[in-house]
Design a protein around this motif. Structure first.
Motif, PDB file in Angstrom:
ATOM      1  N   ASN A 163       0.800  -1.230   0.000  1.00 35.05           N
ATOM      2  CA  ASN A 163       0.000   0.000   0.000  1.00 35.05           C
ATOM      3  C   ASN A 163       0.834   1.282   0.000  1.00 35.05           C
ATOM      4  OD1 ASN A 163       0.901  -0.100   2.658  1.00 35.05           O
ATOM      5  ND2 ASN A 163      -1.077  -0.751   3.481  1.00 35.05           N
ATOM      6  N   ARG A 164       2.146   1.137  -0.198  1.00 36.57           N
ATOM      7  CA  ARG A 164       2.995   2.332  -0.252  1.00 36.57           C
ATOM      8  C   ARG A 164       4.180   2.029  -1.169  1.00 36.57           C
ATOM      9  NH1 ARG A 164       7.432   4.626   2.515  1.00 36.57           N
ATOM     10  NH2 ARG A 164       7.266   6.900   2.763  1.00 36.57           N
ATOM     11  N   LEU A 165       4.526   2.994  -2.014  1.00 29.62           N
ATOM     12  CA  LEU A 165       5.692   2.871  -2.885  1.00 29.62           C
ATOM     13  C   LEU A 165       6.733   3.909  -2.503  1.00 29.62           C
ATOM     14  CD1 LEU A 165       4.192   2.397  -6.465  1.00 29.62           C
ATOM     15  CD2 LEU A 165       5.130   0.639  -4.962  1.00 29.62           C
ATOM     16  N   SER A 166       7.994   3.556  -2.710  1.00 28.35           N
ATOM     17  CA  SER A 166       9.084   4.525  -2.596  1.00 28.35           C
ATOM     18  C   SER A 166       9.846   4.478  -3.913  1.00 28.35           C
ATOM     19  CB  SER A 166      10.004   4.171  -1.426  1.00 28.35           C
ATOM     20  OG  SER A 166      11.031   5.138  -1.287  1.00 28.35           O
ATOM     21  N   ILE A 167       9.709   5.534  -4.699  1.00 24.94           N
ATOM     22  CA  ILE A 167      10.214   5.542  -6.075  1.00 24.94           C
ATOM     23  C   ILE A 167      11.532   6.322  -6.135  1.00 24.94           C
ATOM     24  CG2 ILE A 167       9.676   6.100  -8.468  1.00 24.94           C
ATOM     25  CD1 ILE A 167       6.692   6.055  -7.669  1.00 24.94           C
ATOM     26  N   GLY A 168      12.573   5.651  -6.620  1.00 18.78           N
ATOM     27  CA  GLY A 168      13.910   6.253  -6.656  1.00 18.78           C
ATOM     28  C   GLY A 168      14.102   7.139  -7.870  1.00 18.78           C
ATOM     29  N   ILE A 169      13.767   8.419  -7.723  1.00 20.00           N
ATOM     30  CA  ILE A 169      13.865   9.380  -8.830  1.00 20.00           C
ATOM     31  C   ILE A 169      15.280   9.952  -8.934  1.00 20.00           C
ATOM     32  CG2 ILE A 169      13.005  11.580  -9.729  1.00 20.00           C
ATOM     33  CD1 ILE A 169      10.900   9.396  -9.831  1.00 20.00           C
ATOM     34  N   GLN A 170      15.765  10.525  -7.824  1.00 23.54           N
ATOM     35  CA  GLN A 170      17.078  11.179  -7.656  1.00 23.54           C
ATOM     36  C   GLN A 170      17.187  12.513  -8.387  1.00 23.54           C
ATOM     37  OE1 GLN A 170      17.707   9.668  -5.320  1.00 23.54           O
ATOM     38  NE2 GLN A 170      17.529   7.484  -5.624  1.00 23.54           N
ATOM     39  N   SER A 171      16.750  12.589  -9.627  1.00 23.21           N
ATOM     40  CA  SER A 171      16.705  13.865 -10.356  1.00 23.21           C
ATOM     41  C   SER A 171      15.780  13.688 -11.555  1.00 23.21           C
ATOM     42  CB  SER A 171      18.102  14.270 -10.829  1.00 23.21           C
ATOM     43  OG  SER A 171      18.047  15.467 -11.598  1.00 23.21           O
ATOM     44  N   PHE A 172      15.292  14.827 -12.084  1.00 21.21           N
ATOM     45  CA  PHE A 172      14.482  14.792 -13.302  1.00 21.21           C
ATOM     46  C   PHE A 172      15.274  15.288 -14.511  1.00 21.21           C
ATOM     47  CE2 PHE A 172      11.478  15.148  -9.802  1.00 21.21           C
ATOM     48  CZ  PHE A 172      10.531  14.183 -10.126  1.00 21.21           C
ATOM     49  N   GLN A 173      16.511  15.695 -14.297  1.00 16.66           N
ATOM     50  CA  GLN A 173      17.312  16.312 -15.358  1.00 16.66           C
ATOM     51  C   GLN A 173      18.273  15.294 -15.962  1.00 16.66           C
ATOM     52  OE1 GLN A 173      18.999  19.920 -13.611  1.00 16.66           O
ATOM     53  NE2 GLN A 173      17.116  20.166 -12.425  1.00 16.66           N
ATOM     54  N   GLN A 174      18.238  15.177 -17.287  1.00 13.61           N
ATOM     55  CA  GLN A 174      18.963  14.110 -17.970  1.00 13.61           C
ATOM     56  C   GLN A 174      20.465  14.145 -17.674  1.00 13.61           C
ATOM     57  OE1 GLN A 174      17.350  11.685 -19.284  1.00 13.61           O
ATOM     58  NE2 GLN A 174      19.231  10.577 -19.758  1.00 13.61           N
ATOM     59  N   GLU A 175      21.036  15.329 -17.671  1.00 18.70           N
ATOM     60  CA  GLU A 175      22.483  15.442 -17.417  1.00 18.70           C
ATOM     61  C   GLU A 175      22.834  14.896 -16.031  1.00 18.70           C
ATOM     62  OE1 GLU A 175      25.781  18.936 -16.524  1.00 18.70           O
ATOM     63  OE2 GLU A 175      23.820  19.481 -17.349  1.00 18.70           O
ATOM     64  N   LYS A 176      21.991  15.219 -15.054  1.00 17.35           N
ATOM     65  CA  LYS A 176      22.252  14.760 -13.683  1.00 17.35           C
ATOM     66  C   LYS A 176      22.007  13.253 -13.564  1.00 17.35           C
ATOM     67  CE  LYS A 176      23.126  18.944 -12.263  1.00 17.35           C
ATOM     68  NZ  LYS A 176      23.152  19.600 -13.575  1.00 17.35           N
ATOM     69  N   LEU A 177      20.973  12.749 -14.225  1.00 17.35           N
ATOM     70  CA  LEU A 177      20.700  11.312 -14.187  1.00 17.35           C
ATOM     71  C   LEU A 177      21.850  10.521 -14.799  1.00 17.35           C
ATOM     72  CD1 LEU A 177      16.927  11.379 -15.164  1.00 17.35           C
ATOM     73  CD2 LEU A 177      17.858  10.661 -12.957  1.00 17.35           C
ATOM     74  N   GLN A 178      22.411  11.035 -15.882  1.00 17.48           N
ATOM     75  CA  GLN A 178      23.548  10.356 -16.508  1.00 17.48           C
ATOM     76  C   GLN A 178      24.753  10.372 -15.576  1.00 17.48           C
ATOM     77  OE1 GLN A 178      23.945  12.402 -20.283  1.00 17.48           O
ATOM     78  NE2 GLN A 178      22.578  10.970 -21.325  1.00 17.48           N
TER      79      GLN A 178
END
Length: 401
Positions: A141-156
């Motif tokens: 009943n609960r999720l924890s979603i590992g986003i870390q950033s929404f910006q492509q440069e930072k994700l890379q």
């Protein structure tokens, strides 16, 4: 699968065997389940995670988890589970069938509280909506979603396998699947990150209306790629500006900071993590999982399990790699290193209830911390001042013996 009950000796810490009061009531009990595989290991990650092979040994691992749990059942003492947390690694790599069999097996062994919180960690790049719907039907009943950033440069730079669009879609997919309670995991202080970059990430996250945000600074940890090949991180002044502006933005949108890096809408803190921070009990099963278990006679035991998946799945090896009884001299630090992370601290009475020790055992450290302006002068609570939150390590040093 058969195992030795424990192949490792009990390690006593400090004066662990000296008398301590029996606990008047046992603390709440939670369960942590570690699933150690990821699609790819991130360069900043120091968790016990391993790159997954094309076919995961799901059936064998679930069998091992239940056998591991069987060996910890003696510490349940009639309690029910208040929360379950699937961590990793990336637990959402496992099928709903496997997780369903596991949850059914757990409930057959330990009763679930009627309002149990069951959290699953997931990454945007590892699931699709059909899987989310199936997870929700299992009672997760609960999720924890590992986003870390929404910006492509930072994700890379972080080695993430998803892109910004997938991160945005993940929240909508979760809500569509019936999850009205979910956390987004977001980092700041990323390589070459500006104040504007950090706030843009935070605004995007807030717009997705999660009930909870874990917003924390990237740190370079030993035994990681980033530790050996450090990226260029923002200067201290920029990090401070990000922290101040980010906290103000979160507060403006109704997110209450209740722990150093945890923010929630009213009534939506993570109950599983609150149990950790208030010195509750938790069974840890899975490769490298840690646990903390209290017994009515006052003994408090920390446990840790075999770390490598191949060893954990080897019937010739013990699940338990070690255990340690906490000594009286360790108890103040053990209790406070978590409790003082909470912005409102804890009620003072919780210390004797959860440790079997008197409040007088904290008196000297408490007095020094109050005089240093690190601990609030508040007899009914143990709570850090604003300065104490910033210098938590200095505060905790007052309680080391």
């Amino acid at each position: 699968m058969t195992r030795e009950s424990s192949a490792s000796p009990l390690i006593f810490g400090g004066d662990a065997q000296s008398p301590r009061a029996a606990l008047p009531v046992l603390p709440p009990l939670a369960l942590y389940i570690h699933i150690p595989w990821c699609v790819r290991k991130c360069p900043y990650c120091d968790f016990n995670s391993h790159t997954a092979s094309p076919v995961l040994p799901e059936e064998e691992y679930v069998d091992a988890l239940l056998a591991d749990l069987d060996q910890d059942l003696h510490a349940v003492h009639g309690r029910e589970l208040s929360s379950i947390f699937f961590g990793g690694g990336t637990p959402s790599l496992f099928s709903a069938d496997s997780l369903g069999r596991l949850l059914k097996g757990v409930e057959q062994r330990i009763p679930f509280a009627s309002d149990i919180e069951i959290t699953l960690e997931a990454n945007p790049g590892t699931f699709e909506q059909d899987k989310f719907v199936a997870y929700r039907k299992l009672g997760i009943n609960r999720l924890s979603i590992g986003i870390q950033s929404f910006q492509q440069e930072k994700l890379q730079a972080l080695g993430r396998i998803h892109n910004g669009d997938e991160a945005v879609r993940a929240a909508g997919m979760a809500r569509q699947a019936g999850f009205d309670n979910f956390n987004l995991d977001l980092m700041h202080g990323l390589p070459n990150q500006s104040l504007d970059d950090a706030l843009a990430d935070l605004r995007t996250a807030i717009a997705l209306k999660p009930t909870h945000l874990s917003w924390y600074q990237l740190t370079l940890e030993p035994n990681t790629v980033f530790w050996n090949q450090p990226p260029t991180l923002p200067e201290d002044d920029t990090l401070w500006d990000i922290q101040e502006a980010g906290q103000a933005l979160l507060a403006e949108h109704g997110y209450v900071q209740y722990e150093v890096s945890a923010y929630a809408l009213p009534g939506r803190p993570a109950r599983h993590n609150l149990n950790y921070w208030s010195f509750g009990d938790f069974i840890g099963i899975g490769a490298g999982a840690h646990g903390k278990l209290s017994h009515p006679d006052g003994r408090i035991i920390r446990t840790w399990k075999t770390r490598l998946p191949k060893d954990y799945l080897n019937p010739a090896k013990s699940f338990r790699a070690g255990e340690k009884a906490l000594g009286n001299d360790e108890m103040p630090f053990e209790f406070l290193m978590n409790a003082l992370r909470l912005t409102e601290g804890v009620e003072s009475r919780l210390y004797p209830e959860r440790t079997g020790m008197t409040l007088e055992s904290l008196a000297e450290g408490r007095r020094e911390a109050e005089q240093s302006g690190l601990l609030q002068v508040e007899p009914s609570r143990l709570v850090a001042t604003e300065r104490g939150q910033l210098f938590l390590n200095d505060l905790l040093q007052k309680f080391l013996t």
